[in-house]
Scaffold this motif. Structure first.
Motif, PDB file in Angstrom:
ATOM      1  N   PHE A 173       0.733  -1.107   0.244  1.00 43.60           N
ATOM      2  CA  PHE A 173       0.039  -0.086  -0.053  1.00 43.60           C
ATOM      3  C   PHE A 173       1.002   1.169   0.225  1.00 43.60           C
ATOM      4  N   ILE A 174       2.121   1.112   0.697  1.00 42.95           N
ATOM      5  CA  ILE A 174       2.912   2.463   0.807  1.00 42.95           C
ATOM      6  C   ILE A 174       3.605   2.600  -0.840  1.00 42.95           C
ATOM      7  N   GLN A 194      -8.014  -0.589  -4.579  1.00 40.18           N
ATOM      8  CA  GLN A 194      -9.201  -1.072  -3.872  1.00 40.18           C
ATOM      9  C   GLN A 194      -9.692  -2.520  -4.457  1.00 40.18           C
ATOM     10  N   GLU A 195      -9.870  -2.693  -5.718  1.00 40.67           N
ATOM     11  CA  GLU A 195     -10.268  -3.753  -6.244  1.00 40.67           C
ATOM     12  C   GLU A 195      -9.386  -5.030  -6.330  1.00 40.67           C
ATOM     13  N   LEU A 199      -7.240  -2.905  -0.615  1.00 39.80           N
ATOM     14  CA  LEU A 199      -7.274  -1.691   0.459  1.00 39.80           C
ATOM     15  C   LEU A 199      -8.266  -1.728   1.507  1.00 39.80           C
ATOM     16  N   GLY A 200      -9.520  -2.243   1.022  1.00 36.82           N
ATOM     17  CA  GLY A 200     -10.773  -1.951   1.993  1.00 36.82           C
ATOM     18  C   GLY A 200     -10.628  -2.929   3.048  1.00 36.82           C
ATOM     19  N   ILE A 224      -4.399   5.717   4.759  1.00 35.82           N
ATOM     20  CA  ILE A 224      -5.598   6.755   4.975  1.00 35.82           C
ATOM     21  C   ILE A 224      -5.831   7.473   4.141  1.00 35.82           C
ATOM     22  N   PRO A 225      -4.677   8.346   3.704  1.00 39.81           N
ATOM     23  CA  PRO A 225      -4.921   9.357   2.499  1.00 39.81           C
ATOM     24  C   PRO A 225      -5.412   8.191   1.253  1.00 39.81           C
ATOM     25  N   MET A 226      -4.744   7.174   0.914  1.00 43.70           N
ATOM     26  CA  MET A 226      -5.066   6.554  -0.509  1.00 43.70           C
ATOM     27  C   MET A 226      -6.553   6.076  -0.330  1.00 43.70           C
ATOM     28  N   LYS A 227      -6.955   5.544   1.195  1.00 44.73           N
ATOM     29  CA  LYS A 227      -8.550   5.361   1.193  1.00 44.73           C
ATOM     30  C   LYS A 227      -9.448   6.504   0.854  1.00 44.73           C
TER      31      LYS A 227
END
Length: 250
Positions: A173-174, A194-195, A199-200, A224-227
């Motif tokens: 994720f980073i 996400q898909e 990430l979710g 958090i910023p990516m979400k």
């Protein structure tokens, strides 16, 4: 002054193993990896442990020391009481190959699933020009030494084997966040995060941030910023409409 320390180290192969007790000499200024090397040299030459730089920069000597993921080369013996029994076990999330060495190939597979840096077709290597603020935004994420301790403590992977095919974990994720922030990267990162990368699934417990030896704020500055960007892209009607009308400007 030296002293005798009590160590309890996991020994075994595959899914079978046991904790073995050792008493070993410790000298001033040593780290846990020093003691493990002394055990190899004096008592148990077939003890398997992965290590390389012994400087906290390669991430290869990740292990669990008294139940907490740490780098063996950066965990000083002076942080423990001399009377304390120190328990050393392999990273729990990944399959054990032998003793303290685990199979972390899951992480390399996930690395291959993240599309690499994708610059505009009309910009040649050597022509990139970035503002210092853009460099600094993602500099933190490039400090990752791939010790995989964040992956190890992430409960989505650690406690749910069935999630592994659909979840890349905090280390990646980073990486996705870093590329998404890059002013010259034109690949779509938000929807795949996400898909395809799950990430979710992350519920931002910050356990990954707590164990990072490079003190990267994985949760606050990347996940958090990516979400938030994913939510804006997917559910904000104005953002959604704009994405359909205008191409992403870089």
């Amino acid at each position: 002054m030296g002293y005798k320390a009590k160590f309890r180290i996991w020994r075994g192969e595959g899914g079978e193993g046991r904790l073995e007790d050792f008493t070993v000499e410790v000298n001033e200024g040593e780290v846990v990896l020093d003691v493990i090397h002394r055990l190899q040299a004096t008592q148990t030459p077939d003890l398997a442990v992965r290590w390389n730089c012994k400087a906290g920069k390669c991430g290869s000597c990740s292990m669990e020391i008294n139940g907490r993921p740490r780098l063996g080369c950066m965990t000083r013996m002076s942080t423990f009481e001399e009377s304390e029994t120190i328990t050393v076990t392999p990273l729990r999330t990944f399959p054990v190959i032998k003793d303290l060495v685990t199979d972390v190939s899951f992480n390399y597979q996930k690395a291959r699933e993240v599309p690499s840096f994708t610059p505009p077709a009309d910009v040649k290597p050597g022509e990139y020009r970035m503002q210092q603020v853009d460099v600094e935004r993602s500099q933190e994420f490039r400090k990752c030494i791939e010790c995989f301790m964040c992956q190890n403590v992430c409960h989505v992977i650690r406690d749910h084997e069935e999630n592994k095919p659909n979840f890349s974990g905090p280390r990646y994720f980073i990486r996705i966040a870093e590329l998404d922030m890059h002013p010259y990267d034109v690949a779509e990162r938000k929807e795949p995060a996400q898909e395809e990368h799950g990430l979710g699934y992350c519920n931002i417990t910050k356990c990954c941030t707590e164990v990072c030896p490079e003190h990267i704020k994985i949760t606050d500055n990347a996940i958090i910023p990516m979400k938030e960007r994913v939510v804006d892209r997917k559910y904000d009607p104005l953002v959604w409409l704009g994405s359909k009308i205008f191409k992403r400007q870089r």
